[in-house]
Write a protein that holds these residues in place. Structure first.
Motif, short mmCIF file in Angstrom:
data_model
loop_
_atom_site.label_atom_id
_atom_site.label_comp_id
_atom_site.label_asym_id
_atom_site.label_seq_id
_atom_site.Cartn_x
_atom_site.Cartn_y
_atom_site.Cartn_z
N ARG A 1 -23.03 6.23 -4.63
CA ARG A 1 -23.64 7.03 -3.56
C ARG A 1 -22.77 8.23 -3.18
NH1 ARG A 1 -24.72 1.84 -3.48
NH2 ARG A 1 -26.72 1.04 -2.71
N ASP A 2 -21.79 8.54 -4.03
CA ASP A 2 -20.86 9.64 -3.77
C ASP A 2 -20.06 9.43 -2.49
OD1 ASP A 2 -21.50 11.12 -6.09
OD2 ASP A 2 -23.27 11.94 -5.10
N ILE A 3 -19.80 8.17 -2.17
CA ILE A 3 -18.95 7.82 -1.04
C ILE A 3 -17.62 7.32 -1.60
CG2 ILE A 3 -18.63 6.24 0.90
CD1 ILE A 3 -21.66 6.18 1.25
N LYS A 4 -16.54 7.82 -1.05
CA LYS A 4 -15.21 7.37 -1.47
C LYS A 4 -14.71 6.28 -0.54
CE LYS A 4 -14.18 11.87 -3.55
NZ LYS A 4 -14.40 11.42 -4.94
N VAL A 5 -13.69 5.56 -1.00
CA VAL A 5 -13.15 4.43 -0.23
C VAL A 5 -11.63 4.54 -0.17
CG1 VAL A 5 -12.91 1.92 -0.09
CG2 VAL A 5 -15.05 2.92 -0.96
N ILE A 6 -11.09 4.44 1.05
CA ILE A 6 -9.64 4.39 1.21
C ILE A 6 -9.26 3.08 1.89
CG2 ILE A 6 -9.46 6.90 1.28
CD1 ILE A 6 -8.85 6.69 4.29
N LEU A 7 -8.09 2.57 1.56
CA LEU A 7 -7.59 1.33 2.14
C LEU A 7 -6.47 1.62 3.13
CD1 LEU A 7 -7.42 -1.02 -0.98
CD2 LEU A 7 -9.33 -0.65 0.60
N ASP A 8 -6.23 0.64 3.99
CA ASP A 8 -5.16 0.74 4.98
C ASP A 8 -3.86 0.27 4.34
OD1 ASP A 8 -3.94 0.95 7.59
OD2 ASP A 8 -5.93 0.54 8.42
N LEU A 9 -2.87 1.15 4.31
CA LEU A 9 -1.58 0.86 3.68
C LEU A 9 -0.55 0.55 4.76
CD1 LEU A 9 0.04 0.87 0.96
CD2 LEU A 9 0.59 3.26 1.47
N VAL A 10 -0.07 -0.69 4.79
CA VAL A 10 0.87 -1.13 5.82
C VAL A 10 2.20 -1.44 5.14
CG1 VAL A 10 1.26 -2.74 7.72
CG2 VAL A 10 -1.09 -2.16 7.02
N VAL A 11 3.12 -0.48 5.18
CA VAL A 11 4.38 -0.65 4.44
C VAL A 11 5.62 -0.32 5.26
CG1 VAL A 11 3.41 -0.44 2.12
CG2 VAL A 11 4.02 1.64 3.38
N ASN A 12 5.48 -0.23 6.58
CA ASN A 12 6.67 -0.20 7.43
C ASN A 12 7.25 -1.61 7.50
OD1 ASN A 12 8.46 0.95 9.68
ND2 ASN A 12 7.48 -0.81 10.68
N HIS A 13 6.37 -2.60 7.40
CA HIS A 13 6.77 -4.00 7.55
C HIS A 13 5.86 -4.87 6.70
CE1 HIS A 13 4.01 -2.73 10.82
NE2 HIS A 13 3.32 -3.78 10.41
N THR A 14 6.24 -6.09 6.51
CA THR A 14 5.38 -7.09 5.87
C THR A 14 5.23 -8.26 6.84
OG1 THR A 14 7.17 -8.40 4.89
CG2 THR A 14 6.38 -6.50 3.61
N SER A 15 4.50 -9.27 6.41
CA SER A 15 4.53 -10.55 7.09
C SER A 15 5.83 -11.27 6.75
CB SER A 15 3.34 -11.41 6.64
OG SER A 15 3.53 -12.76 7.02
N GLN A 16 6.27 -12.13 7.63
CA GLN A 16 7.42 -12.96 7.28
C GLN A 16 7.06 -13.98 6.21
OE1 GLN A 16 8.93 -15.21 10.58
NE2 GLN A 16 6.92 -15.95 11.23
N GLU A 17 5.77 -14.11 5.91
CA GLU A 17 5.33 -15.01 4.84
C GLU A 17 5.34 -14.33 3.47
OE1 GLU A 17 4.84 -18.24 5.36
OE2 GLU A 17 5.45 -17.80 7.43
N HIS A 18 5.63 -13.03 3.42
CA HIS A 18 5.68 -12.34 2.13
C HIS A 18 6.86 -12.87 1.31
CE1 HIS A 18 5.73 -9.16 -0.85
NE2 HIS A 18 4.60 -8.68 -0.35
N GLU A 19 6.64 -12.96 0.01
CA GLU A 19 7.70 -13.48 -0.87
C GLU A 19 8.98 -12.64 -0.78
OE1 GLU A 19 8.00 -16.30 -2.55
OE2 GLU A 19 6.07 -16.88 -1.64
N TRP A 20 8.82 -11.34 -0.59
CA TRP A 20 10.01 -10.49 -0.47
C TRP A 20 10.88 -10.96 0.69
CZ3 TRP A 20 7.34 -4.99 -0.70
CH2 TRP A 20 6.86 -4.77 -2.00
#
Length: 598
Positions: free
Chosen positions: A103-122
């Motif tokens: 439909r000629d609509i683009k999609v952007i996602l929310d990028l959260v990279v100042n922090h992670t969850s404490q559950e992240h493997e990193w």
């Protein structure tokens, strides 16, 4: 406004699509539930793409959908390459991209990279030992001890959700930094290996799948001051002090954002819009969005949308009344700051972090005033220079949660934090003011389920389901189905003005803004002048009061040319004049132009 090239055959030649695009933010938990579990999901969003296409949306911004413990509604990511199961799957993202692109609509996602969850493997690796290779991917500091041997955090900084920015880790006997909740440890952007992992793991992975760009969360907080000193004491009653100067617009921030653009965004042609908080001066903002700087395409600056809130840290939810003149002057400031530069700006008045515009800036005292003021806000937004962002439900005039609802209906971690802090203070007046402020300003107001129709739960989910948040009491009178076939509805007016915005993009998207009568506390009037240098001009007149008001001399603003009524919130084709000035009903808006466009 920078270098804008007009071609009589091709229009705005060479300008990127996102400048005159309409972006629409979807808060997926509350948009549409497809499987009856009470939680919105990607298949639900996909089922409503035709609705968004019909509205005039060009880009869908999807708030966080990644794997997460949901301590902060997905802004605490535990795996950037997985989808939180209640939202769906990676294959659902692929299908969303496919259906949108058809439909000629683009999609952007929310990028959260100042922090992670404490559950992240990193982070699990980082906190496993001081010797772990990923220890330096987060920000760890030793304790301080007073003369009595009592342990204290490394600094006295106050976090965004109340309380300190540091949490003690027993295993490794150090504190880690978190500007938000303790569940959201900050990544250490000073570590190059960490930065490269962010680019690969969180950005290229999705761009390779066809995502068109990102809304980048907390984009100016990646570079912290490295001396880690105490902030000045501005609240003697608290051990934790407001300290955004320690982490906003830090010493290496432009280096980091330029690197992100050079390594990832530019090679993919990905659009970027950054969340730029605590940056109230234009000379601070321009470096982020100057085309020559090659950092970000756009940013959100929050001076206008944060009107009514207290200090961003501390008394944020102690409501601060403001006059219309302040709203006008801030609009002028952020409309004109890019004039003569190669920078670009954004237009928005709602998002997931702020309460509903019609409840904050309009008038919900009656059904008639609600309709009129919602349309006037729509006309204001649609005629401003820059890229326009709408938030789900804005187009039907969704309102704040009823004042009668209790604090138990507030689900947001920030609301809970400020309320708990007020209770703990033992100050009854502070508690009363905090509850009053939350009733006007809380993030929760924008997060209640979308109102599709008058069926149970507003058509957001099945009748048997338990919605994750309570549905608004007024959903039977405020919903899409009721407005879709009504040519006088708020939804129909949004469709009309979004189409006019593109038809007259030389005035409304790219045009120069000039404020008229800045001290008038009832009428918000301004001109928009054609960016390509013709005599084309628009005069926008908005009565933002409950009384009949007289606007500026429109004919005089047109330099003697005959003004033509382009659009009115009242739908009236004639203009009532008093001494050459338009007479506007309560909460009526009009736009006049000095030419016919075919």
């Amino acid at each position: 406004m920078g270098s804008i090239t007009w071609d009589k055959n091709n229009g705005w030649a060479g300008e990127p699509y996102w400048k005159d695009a309409v972006f629409y933010q979807v808060y997926p938990a509350s948009f549409k539930d497809s499987n009856g579990d009470g939680w919105g999901d990607l298949p639900g969003l996909i089922s409503k793409i035709d609705y968004l296409h019909e509205l005039g949306v060009d880009v869908i911004w999807v708030s966080p959908i990644f794997e997460s413990p949901q301590k902060d509604m997905g802004y605490d990511v535990s795996d950037y390459q997985k989808i939180y199961e209640p939202y769906g799957s990676i294959q659902d993202v692929d299908r969303l991209l496919h259906e949108a692109h058809l439909r000629d609509i683009k999609v952007i996602l929310d990028l959260v990279v100042n922090h992670t969850s404490q559950e992240h493997e990193w982070f699990k690796e980082s906190r496993s030992s001081k010797e772990n290779p990923k220890r330096d991917w987060y920000i760890w500091k030793p304790a301080r001890y007073d003369e009595n041997g009592t342990r204290h955090p490394p600094t006295n900084w106050r976090g965004y959700f109340a309380g300190p920015t540091w949490t003690w880790d027993e295993q490794t006997q150090e504190y880690y930094l978190h500007l938000y909740a303790p569940d959201q440890p900050d990544l250490n952007w000073e570590n190059e290996e960490c930065r490269n992992a962010i680019y690969d793991n969180t950005m290229r992975f999705w761009l390779d799948r066809g995502v068109d760009g990102f809304r980048i969360d907390t984009v100016n907080k990646y570079s912290k001051r490295q001396d880690y000193v105490d902030a000045p004491i501005t609240d003697p009653k608290s051990p934790h002090q407001s300290a955004p100067e320690m982490w906003c617009n830090g010493p290496r921030i432009h280096e980091f954002i330029h690197e992100m653009n050079r390594k990832v965004l530019a090679p993919f042609g990905a659009v970027s819009v950054g969340e730029l908080s605590n940056t109230p001066h234009p000379d601070q903002v321009i470096p982020y969005v100057s085309a020559a700087a090659q950092e970000l395409d756009m940013v959100f600056e929050f001076s206008v949308i944060r009107l009514g809130t207290g200090n961003i840290l501390g008394p944020k939810y102690i409501y601060q009344p403001f006059p219309l003149s302040k709203l006008k002057n801030l609009t002028e400031k952020w409309q004109s700051f890019v004039t003569g530069t190669d920078a670009w700006t954004t237009v928005f008045i709602e998002n997931h972090d702020n309460a509903r515009a019609v409840s904050r800036f309009g008038d919900t005292s009656s059904t008639e005033m609600w309709i009129r003021s919602a349309k006037t806000i729509a006309l204001w937004q649609a005629t401003l220079t820059g890229t326009l962002f709408l938030y789900q439900g804005q187009e039907i005039g969704m309102t704040n949660m009823p004042q009668s609802w209790g604090i138990e209906e507030y689900k947001d971690v920030e609301s809970s934090g400020f309320y708990a802090e007020a209770v703990a203070s033992g100050d009854s007046e502070r508690l009363r003011k905090t509850l009053h402020g939350l009733g006007h300003l809380a993030r929760d107001h924008s997060r209640i389920p979308f109102q599709w129709d008058d069926s149970p739960h507003a058509g957001f989910t099945s009748a048997e389901a338990e919605p994750w948040m309570r549905v608004h009491d007024d959903y039977r009178s405020i919903n899409v189905a009721r407005q879709r076939g009504d040519p006088t509805s708020i939804l129909s007016f949004y469709k009309q003005v979004l189409a006019l915005r593109k038809q007259h993009r030389e005035l409304f998207v790219f045009g120069a803004f000039t404020l008229l009568d800045p001290e008038n506390e009832a009428v918000f009037a301004y001109t928009k002048t054609d960016a390509k240098g013709s005599r084309r001009k628009a005069v926008v007149v908005l009565n933002m009061s409950k009384e009949e008001e007289v606007g500026p001399d429109v004919a005089a603003e047109m330099s003697g040319e005959e003004p033509r009524l382009l659009v009115s919130t009242s739908g009236e084709g004639s203009m009532k004049l008093r001494g050459g000035r338009p007479v506007l009903r309560a909460w009526e808006g009009r736009v006049y132009v000095n030419y016919d466009k075919h």
